[in-house]
Scaffold this motif. Structure first.
Motif, PDB file in Angstrom:
ATOM      1  N   THR A 253       0.885  -1.136  -0.154  1.00 32.52           N
ATOM      2  CA  THR A 253       0.076  -0.099  -0.054  1.00 32.52           C
ATOM      3  C   THR A 253       0.959   1.308  -0.037  1.00 32.52           C
ATOM      4  OG1 THR A 253      -0.197  -0.383   2.431  1.00 32.52           O
ATOM      5  CG2 THR A 253      -1.952  -0.913   1.007  1.00 32.52           C
ATOM      6  N   PRO A 254       0.226   2.453  -0.253  1.00 31.48           N
ATOM      7  CA  PRO A 254       1.009   3.557  -0.425  1.00 31.48           C
ATOM      8  C   PRO A 254       0.791   4.354   1.093  1.00 31.48           C
ATOM      9  CG  PRO A 254      -1.176   3.858  -1.326  1.00 31.48           C
ATOM     10  CD  PRO A 254      -1.100   2.328  -1.193  1.00 31.48           C
ATOM     11  N   ASP A 255       1.260   5.414   1.112  1.00 34.73           N
ATOM     12  CA  ASP A 255       0.985   6.019   2.388  1.00 34.73           C
ATOM     13  C   ASP A 255      -0.410   6.515   2.795  1.00 34.73           C
ATOM     14  OD1 ASP A 255       3.867   6.008   3.401  1.00 34.73           O
ATOM     15  OD2 ASP A 255       4.164   7.240   1.581  1.00 34.73           O
ATOM     16  N   VAL A 256      -0.740   7.296   1.551  1.00 33.74           N
ATOM     17  CA  VAL A 256      -2.202   7.758   1.466  1.00 33.74           C
ATOM     18  C   VAL A 256      -3.022   7.333   0.314  1.00 33.74           C
ATOM     19  CG1 VAL A 256      -3.602  10.006   1.301  1.00 33.74           C
ATOM     20  CG2 VAL A 256      -1.315   9.921   2.443  1.00 33.74           C
ATOM     21  N   SER A 257      -4.137   7.145   0.367  1.00 33.84           N
ATOM     22  CA  SER A 257      -4.883   6.864  -0.916  1.00 33.84           C
ATOM     23  C   SER A 257      -6.363   7.508  -0.805  1.00 33.84           C
ATOM     24  CB  SER A 257      -5.150   5.377  -1.076  1.00 33.84           C
ATOM     25  OG  SER A 257      -5.895   5.098  -2.316  1.00 33.84           O
ATOM     26  N   MET A 258      -7.022   7.967  -1.978  1.00 37.19           N
ATOM     27  CA  MET A 258      -8.245   8.252  -1.987  1.00 37.19           C
ATOM     28  C   MET A 258      -9.236   7.025  -2.070  1.00 37.19           C
ATOM     29  SD  MET A 258      -9.579  10.477  -5.313  1.00 37.19           S
ATOM     30  CE  MET A 258     -11.163  10.386  -5.978  1.00 37.19           C
ATOM     31  N   ILE A 259     -10.104   6.945  -1.237  1.00 36.74           N
ATOM     32  CA  ILE A 259     -11.067   5.947  -1.459  1.00 36.74           C
ATOM     33  C   ILE A 259     -12.375   6.146  -1.678  1.00 36.74           C
ATOM     34  CG2 ILE A 259     -11.835   4.001   0.289  1.00 36.74           C
ATOM     35  CD1 ILE A 259      -8.900   3.880   1.324  1.00 36.74           C
ATOM     36  N   GLY A 260     -13.200   5.679  -2.443  1.00 38.78           N
ATOM     37  CA  GLY A 260     -14.607   5.897  -2.633  1.00 38.78           C
ATOM     38  C   GLY A 260     -15.191   5.838  -1.106  1.00 38.78           C
ATOM     39  N   THR A 261     -16.196   6.693  -0.818  1.00 38.61           N
ATOM     40  CA  THR A 261     -17.223   6.357   0.372  1.00 38.61           C
ATOM     41  C   THR A 261     -17.695   5.116   0.543  1.00 38.61           C
ATOM     42  OG1 THR A 261     -18.967   7.345  -0.589  1.00 38.61           O
ATOM     43  CG2 THR A 261     -17.582   9.115   0.741  1.00 38.61           C
ATOM     44  N   THR A 262     -18.190   4.338  -0.268  1.00 39.82           N
ATOM     45  CA  THR A 262     -19.061   3.254  -0.297  1.00 39.82           C
ATOM     46  C   THR A 262     -17.961   1.901   0.195  1.00 39.82           C
ATOM     47  OG1 THR A 262     -19.250   2.994  -2.523  1.00 39.82           O
ATOM     48  CG2 THR A 262     -21.093   3.879  -1.154  1.00 39.82           C
ATOM     49  N   TRP A 263     -16.588   2.363  -0.097  1.00 43.05           N
ATOM     50  CA  TRP A 263     -15.601   1.229  -0.126  1.00 43.05           C
ATOM     51  C   TRP A 263     -15.040   1.040   1.595  1.00 43.05           C
ATOM     52  CZ3 TRP A 263     -12.196   2.693  -4.912  1.00 43.05           C
ATOM     53  CH2 TRP A 263     -12.970   2.476  -6.111  1.00 43.05           C
TER      54      TRP A 263
ATOM     55  N   ASP B 184      -9.448  18.194  12.454  1.00 44.24           N
ATOM     56  CA  ASP B 184     -10.650  18.804  13.065  1.00 44.24           C
ATOM     57  C   ASP B 184     -11.915  18.102  12.656  1.00 44.24           C
ATOM     58  OD1 ASP B 184     -12.718  20.484  14.190  1.00 44.24           O
ATOM     59  OD2 ASP B 184     -12.098  22.184  13.014  1.00 44.24           O
ATOM     60  N   THR B 185     -12.322  17.067  13.510  1.00 43.67           N
ATOM     61  CA  THR B 185     -13.370  16.474  13.171  1.00 43.67           C
ATOM     62  C   THR B 185     -14.755  17.213  13.024  1.00 43.67           C
ATOM     63  OG1 THR B 185     -14.114  15.722  15.385  1.00 43.67           O
ATOM     64  CG2 THR B 185     -12.559  14.376  14.050  1.00 43.67           C
ATOM     65  N   GLY B 186     -14.876  18.168  13.489  1.00 43.81           N
ATOM     66  CA  GLY B 186     -16.234  18.943  13.560  1.00 43.81           C
ATOM     67  C   GLY B 186     -16.633  19.775  12.543  1.00 43.81           C
ATOM     68  N   SER B 187     -15.500  19.907  11.602  1.00 47.20           N
ATOM     69  CA  SER B 187     -15.324  20.790  10.392  1.00 47.20           C
ATOM     70  C   SER B 187     -16.158  20.238   9.351  1.00 47.20           C
ATOM     71  CB  SER B 187     -14.095  21.156  10.001  1.00 47.20           C
ATOM     72  OG  SER B 187     -13.412  20.229   9.375  1.00 47.20           O
ATOM     73  N   PHE B 188     -16.503  18.892   9.185  1.00 47.67           N
ATOM     74  CA  PHE B 188     -16.963  18.422   8.072  1.00 47.67           C
ATOM     75  C   PHE B 188     -18.452  18.255   8.067  1.00 47.67           C
ATOM     76  CE2 PHE B 188     -12.995  16.277   8.836  1.00 47.67           C
ATOM     77  CZ  PHE B 188     -12.484  16.597   7.489  1.00 47.67           C
ATOM     78  N   PHE B 189     -19.349  18.071   7.076  1.00 42.76           N
ATOM     79  CA  PHE B 189     -20.667  17.930   7.026  1.00 42.76           C
ATOM     80  C   PHE B 189     -20.832  16.542   7.670  1.00 42.76           C
ATOM     81  CE2 PHE B 189     -20.589  20.539   2.938  1.00 42.76           C
ATOM     82  CZ  PHE B 189     -21.577  21.392   3.365  1.00 42.76           C
ATOM     83  N   GLU B 190     -21.760  16.584   8.672  1.00 45.81           N
ATOM     84  CA  GLU B 190     -22.255  15.545   9.403  1.00 45.81           C
ATOM     85  C   GLU B 190     -22.164  13.970   8.606  1.00 45.81           C
ATOM     86  OE1 GLU B 190     -25.337  15.964  11.975  1.00 45.81           O
ATOM     87  OE2 GLU B 190     -25.265  13.894  12.451  1.00 45.81           O
ATOM     88  N   GLY B 191     -23.006  14.033   7.395  1.00 45.77           N
ATOM     89  CA  GLY B 191     -23.105  12.845   6.694  1.00 45.77           C
ATOM     90  C   GLY B 191     -21.783  12.515   6.129  1.00 45.77           C
ATOM     91  N   ALA B 192     -20.851  13.379   5.786  1.00 44.16           N
ATOM     92  CA  ALA B 192     -19.499  13.017   5.035  1.00 44.16           C
ATOM     93  C   ALA B 192     -18.618  12.611   6.213  1.00 44.16           C
ATOM     94  CB  ALA B 192     -19.132  14.362   4.427  1.00 44.16           C
ATOM     95  N   TRP B 193     -18.821  13.124   7.343  1.00 42.44           N
ATOM     96  CA  TRP B 193     -18.211  12.471   8.444  1.00 42.44           C
ATOM     97  C   TRP B 193     -18.450  10.868   8.784  1.00 42.44           C
ATOM     98  CZ3 TRP B 193     -13.456  12.417  10.148  1.00 42.44           C
ATOM     99  CH2 TRP B 193     -13.011  12.043  11.710  1.00 42.44           C
ATOM    100  N   GLY B 194     -19.614  10.869   8.750  1.00 46.92           N
ATOM    101  CA  GLY B 194     -20.188   9.471   9.029  1.00 46.92           C
ATOM    102  C   GLY B 194     -19.718   8.356   8.237  1.00 46.92           C
ATOM    103  N   THR B 195     -19.216   8.852   6.794  1.00 47.59           N
ATOM    104  CA  THR B 195     -18.810   7.701   5.888  1.00 47.59           C
ATOM    105  C   THR B 195     -17.358   7.377   6.438  1.00 47.59           C
ATOM    106  OG1 THR B 195     -17.586   9.239   4.376  1.00 47.59           O
ATOM    107  CG2 THR B 195     -19.871   8.934   3.979  1.00 47.59           C
ATOM    108  N   THR B 196     -16.792   8.129   7.229  1.00 43.74           N
ATOM    109  CA  THR B 196     -15.237   7.460   7.735  1.00 43.74           C
ATOM    110  C   THR B 196     -15.619   6.532   8.887  1.00 43.74           C
ATOM    111  OG1 THR B 196     -15.160   9.200   9.313  1.00 43.74           O
ATOM    112  CG2 THR B 196     -14.318   9.439   6.929  1.00 43.74           C
ATOM    113  N   GLU B 197     -16.798   6.404   9.551  1.00 37.62           N
ATOM    114  CA  GLU B 197     -16.807   5.654  10.873  1.00 37.62           C
ATOM    115  C   GLU B 197     -17.136   4.333  10.452  1.00 37.62           C
ATOM    116  OE1 GLU B 197     -19.598   7.170  13.961  1.00 37.62           O
ATOM    117  OE2 GLU B 197     -19.722   4.900  14.390  1.00 37.62           O
TER     118      GLU B 197
END
Lengths: 418, 337, 305
Positions: free
Chosen positions: A99-109, A127-140
């Protein structure tokens, strides 16, 4: 024949022996959230390998020179990856530890790759509070956040101002709009994807608007089959049974039919503005956008892409610093100006470059209530079940309750994977 | 290859046909074996490393519950025996896909073979002009981007504007909405696949036709045989190994058909064009590697069965029961290099 | 070898004496006797078929110089209404063409040469020699040909990674140098070569390798051309493997880079896609045009005796 058979048996025997020493160590499931390690202070240094898809991959290298200027000891390598097989590339890289250090990843993956244990939990640096709530939810995933939302997209209603005098605000309004457009000459009042890959992205907003929840709180069980979900299915189906939406539109004709006034409205994401502008004879003055009408609640689908740092990253701290840099509001605005990706950071939308755009305002408004599908490892598979069942609903006239039960049952047998 | 050499004239001395059988443990046989493996070695080494190795690993995959979450630690999976295979056979979507695939193969393979053989024979029938144009032209579908193919075919099959339905209209038939009809989507896929695969088959058959001795055609023509008779009794027998090759290769390709529904219908409408390979592709995409591998091997068995049938129908019996090759006496001196 | 059955069953006496063959077949090289005049009907059928098979290609070529809007039009146009080179200009502006062209060519040429050499060697002995392990070897080779490629992707990549070949040219071509397809194809063609030619050479005291190089290979030109075309095309168009193995852009091949520009997460840029398809197909057509010349009759019976 015999010899071949014997050879096969031998291979199987060897395989069995190898496997005798294997086995999962734990049942998984209710593990505690994974703690994130600290990121060292100071400027980033060393080489950072980044994978990004499509246009993002092509443009990020030059764009990030500003980051390199701030951190002169950084050697940034961006490898663009075509969307077509990006999923396979990341999966094989994880399997081989390449794997690389960083990768872009589709939200549904996210659910799938996070479950491999290959992603590094998001550190406090972000700063976790700065994102749209729905968007931040995709990382959890399973109670832990991995990575950050990089850019977002959401679905809104595109409509023709000459056929639709006033955009609808609720479900009854949407039906009435479609009926009225049809009676004033359009062949169809609205286009809703009747099935096939991705249809769930058009349908799910209605389910969320009705108040349906796909999984329980901790994402371990599906709660799809509910009165709300059936209500949304019934509503969705009504457009097809009433002839307000086409079930057999030939591929690639939507834009032309919309421009020609044969279809009065459709539901899609921000990229369709560009496609319509390129469609021949398009009169954009007749095209307007509105947030999706609300049911019991307001909701839409949120997609886009996240940025994740891998556990095997050789330069983890610098990788996170780069990711943090990309999520600063002013950088997000500049990135929008470079590739027109919509910022995942809410405050970036206050910048005039975005706020003054005639179409973007609608997306910004919609993003406040946009919902992410559950970030579970098996989501893509469950989504394909929904796609298939939706097709049965819209084209074969299947009973909504029966469809709902069928989705629930298939989803349960797939499991959430958590 | 029963009659391939039957018709070959000259060069054969009487008596050779009844020559003795090479004994298995004779020094000559051993020398021959050594020489032959010398020829085989470079291929076999590469093949063992990069094909057989991964294949064995994938077989192991098929008897475990490997999923994408195990990618970083693939040994930490459970051995599940034949569970995956049982699950595959019980999967209703797999059954649907298997029926679709069988339909596709049984109609498509003979159609593709017949059309390309006919075209190859016509191209080889003594025409002198435009030969290069025909050869290059008929190969075009193979090199045309699948996306361009999809756009043009989608238009051809368009319910109102498409040429297919317009042509049907001339004879008073109202054509269906091909790609959105559960009945007609599959025939459309078959037509498209045949169209796409004849290019390769034609060049294979053209190359094979070069091995048909002209003198045989001449002799047969002198005997008063018509074109069809010469095709049946001269061309077909000599072409048998090539046709067998074409049939097996096409069979393998068609059993794994995937691209046409992938770009045209996504397996729809209502799964009527979902193929096993498409279903397998999806399962790999979902990260169900063990399950997908098992499905791949079910597909593999289907291809093997199909190939066995083809070997049988087309003459070459690939079974150990067939008589050993005879050795001609003359060869014995020179064989050892 | 089932050839035996056929040979044994046929009457040994055969009318045509070999000496009369060469001049005769040379004369009728292009047109076998009995096909008195190239038939108009044949031209008509082939001509009609040609229209059917080339039209999508023609559409692809024409559309690469159309605007995005015109490409998306339903019904599609054939002749471009507005001629534009924009797609190509944009493509070449964004694309480090020489680098990717070099990568693609290197990989395709190495893979093609490897297959021509290795597959014809094994194909020859599988068709024309008798040795211990032959049937088993053939069956294994044929069997692996039937295994869907998807299933070995991950194991193969793990193998290449363990060999330290990720992001190297070796990693790009090594797994494809010896493909079962070529062995099967060459074997089937060699089966049709008369044993007599080989035996005659053996009588003259030629070594096996000499027979192979000087007699068998020249006879197999149409087959080698076929294998060359198919292998070159397969390697040239290969997308998934180069994408997975190459982890930096300088090792990408043309199809990978073209996919990068034309396909987004939610949309496709048809103009770039078709221009890319045209660019990528040109070398394949050149190779095909060059190799199809080897589809000529007569070698088998006139050249060697």
């Amino acid at each position: 024949m015999n010899r071949t058979l014997r050879g096969g048996t031998a291979a199987l025997a060897v395989a069995t022996l190898v496997l005798a020493g294997c086995g999962r160590d734990s049942g998984g499931g209710d593990e505690a959230p994974e703690p994130a390690a600290e990121v060292a202070e100071g400027a980033a240094s060393g080489s950072i390998e980044v994978w990004a898809m499509g246009t993002e991959g092509e443009k990020l290298g030059d764009f990030a020179q500003a980051f390199v200027a701030e951190n002169p000891d950084v050697d940034l390598q961006v490898t663009p990856v075509p969307w077509d097989a990006a999923h396979d590339k990341i999966a094989t890289a994880i399997a081989a530890g390449e794997t690389p250090d960083v990768s872009m990843i589709g939200t549904t993956w996210m659910g799938e790759f996070a479950a491999t244990g290959a992603l590094d939990p998001t550190p406090d640096l972000i700063d976790t509070g700065s994102f749209f709530e729905g968007a931040w939810g995709t990382t959890e995933v399973g109670g832990t956040n991995y990575g950050v939302p990089w850019y977002v997209e959401t679905r809104v209603l595109y409509y023709r101002t000459d056929l639709v005098p006033e955009p609808p605000t609720d479900w009854d309004g949407l039906t009435a709009m479609a009926q009225q457009a049809k009676s004033s000459g359009a062949a169809y009042g609205i286009n809703l994807q009747p099935g096939e890959t991705g249809a769930w992205q058009t349908f799910m907003p209605f389910a969320w608007q009705a108040g349906a929840q796909l999984t329980n709180e901790d994402g371990t069980e599906f709660t799809i089959d509910s009165p709300e979900f059936v209500e949304a299915l019934t509503y969705y189906q009504s457009f097809f049974t009433d002839g307000l939406a086409p079930t057999d539109l030939p591929q690639g004709t939507l834009e032309q039919d919309f421009v020609a006034g044969k279809i009065a409205s459709f539901v899609s994401g921000p990229w369709h503005v560009g496609i319509l502008e390129e469609t021949e004879n398009a009169d954009m003055s007749k095209v307007a956008l509105a947030p999706l009408p609300s049911g019991a609640e307001q909701a839409s689908f949120i997609g886009g892409a996240n940025l994740a740092v891998f556990k095997d990253a050789e330069n983890r701290d610098a990788a996170w610093k780069f990711v943090e840099w990309l999520t600063r509001p002013e950088i997000q605005v500049q990135w929008y100006e470079t590739v027109t990706d919509l910022p995942s950071v809410a405050s970036a939308w206050e910048d005039p470059a975005i706020a003054d755009d005639q179409y973007l305002g609608v997306f910004g408004e919609q993003l406040d209530s946009a919902v992410a599908p559950p970030s579970i490892p098996t989501w893509e598979e469950v989504a394909s079940v929904i796609d298939t069942e939706l097709e049965r609903l819209t084209k074969a006239g299947a009973d909504p309750q029966e469809v709902s039960t069928a989705i629930q049952q298939q989803a349960s047998s797939i499991g959430t994977g958590l | 290859m029963t009659s391939g050499t039957t018709v070959r004239p000259g060069a054969q001395t009487p008596g050779r046909a009844g020559s003795y059988e090479l004994r298995k443990h004779s020094p000559l046989y051993r020398r021959r074996t050594r020489a032959a493996w010398g020829f085989a070695l470079p291929f076999v080494l590469l093949f063992a490393a990069f094909t057989v190795g991964p294949v064995l690993m994938s077989l192991v995959m098929a008897v475990t519950d490997l999923r994408s979450r195990d990618l970083r630690n693939p040994l930490a999976v459970e051995f599940v025996g034949l569970d995956n295979f049982v699950a595959v056979l019980q999967d209703p979507l797999f059954r649907k896909a298997a029926a679709n695939t069988a339909y596709f193969v049984l109609v498509g393979v003979p159609l593709a073979l017949a059309i390309s053989l006919a075209i190859a024979v016509l191209m080889n029938s003594g025409i002198t002009r435009f030969r290069t144009i025909f050869r290059v032209g008929y190969y075009m579908p193979v090199v045309t981007s699948i996306v361009a193919v999809a756009v043009v075919w989608r238009f051809l099959l368009h319910p109102d504007l498409g040429m297919v339905n317009q042509a049907l209209g001339w004879v008073g038939i109202e054509g269906p909405n091909w790609l959105e009809s559960t009945t007609w989507a599959m025939p459309a896929m078959i037509a498209m696949a045949v169209w796409r695969s004849i290019g390769t088959l034609i060049i294979i058959f053209l190359a094979g036709l070069q091995g048909v001795p002209t003198s045989l055609h001449e002799a047969a023509a002198l005997d008063g045989a018509g074109a069809w008779q010469r095709f049946r009794h001269v061309t077909l027998p000599t072409m048998r190994p090539t046709i067998l090759f074409g049939a097996v290769i096409t069979g393998i390709g068609y059993v794994q058909f995937f691209e046409e529904p992938f770009v045209m219908t996504q397996g729809g409408p209502l799964n009527s064009t979902l193929s096993v390979a498409f279903h397998t592709y999806n399962q790999f995409g979902f990260g169900n590697y063990g399950y997908a591998a098992a499905m791949s091997y079910v597909l593999f068995v289907a291809v093997v069965v199909l190939a066995l049938v083809q070997f049988r129908l087309l003459g070459e019996r690939d079974t150990p029961r067939k008589p050993r090759r005879t050795l001609r006496p003359v060869a014995s001196k020179e064989i050892g290099r | 070898m089932s050839t035996t059955t056929g040979r044994a069953s046929r009457p040994p006496a055969e009318p045509a004496p070999p000496e009369t063959e060469p001049p005769e077949s040379r004369r009728t090289k292009e047109r076998p006797i009995g096909e008195a005049r190239p038939n108009l009907v044949v031209y008509l059928i082939l001509g009609l078929g040609l229209v059917v098979v080339v039209s999508p290609f023609v559409w692809m070529a024409f559309s690469s110089v159309k605007t995005e809007g015109e490409i998306r039009r339903v019904p599609p146009t054939w002749w471009p209404e507005t001629f534009t080179l924009e797609n190509f200009q944009e493509l070449f502006q964004r694309l480090d063409f020489p680098q990717y062209f070099f990568n693609s060519t290197l990989v395709a040429v190495v893979v093609t040469v490897g297959n021509l050499v290795f597959c014809s060697m094994l194909g020859y002995v599988l068709a024309k020699a008798d040795f211990a392990g032959k049937n088993l070897l053939f069956r294994i080779v044929l069997g692996t040909l039937m295994i869907p490629g998807m299933v070995t992707l991950i194991p193969l990549f793990v193998l290449i990674a363990n060999m330290g070949l990720v992001n190297t040219y070796w990693g790009l071509f090594l797994p494809f140098l010896a493909a079962p397809f070529g062995v099967f194809l060459m074997r089937q063609f060699f089966l049709a070569i008369p044993d007599e030619l080989i035996d005659a050479a053996r009588v003259d005291g030629a070594s096996e390798s000499r027979i192979f190089v000087q007699i068998v290979i020249p006879l197999a030109k149409p087959a080698l051309a076929t294998l060359g075309i198919i292998t070159f095309l397969g390697s040239w168009n290969n997308f998934l493997w180069p994408l997975v193995v190459a982890t930096s852009e300088d090792k990408y091949t043309l199809p990978v880079v073209l996919a990068l520009y034309s396909t987004g997460q939610n949309q496709i840029n048809y103009g770039l896609l078709l221009a890319g398809a045209v660019v990528v197909v040109v070398p394949v057509l050149v190779v095909f045009f060059f190799l199809q010349r080897f589809f000529v009759q007569g070698v088998a019976l006139t050249g060697i005796k």
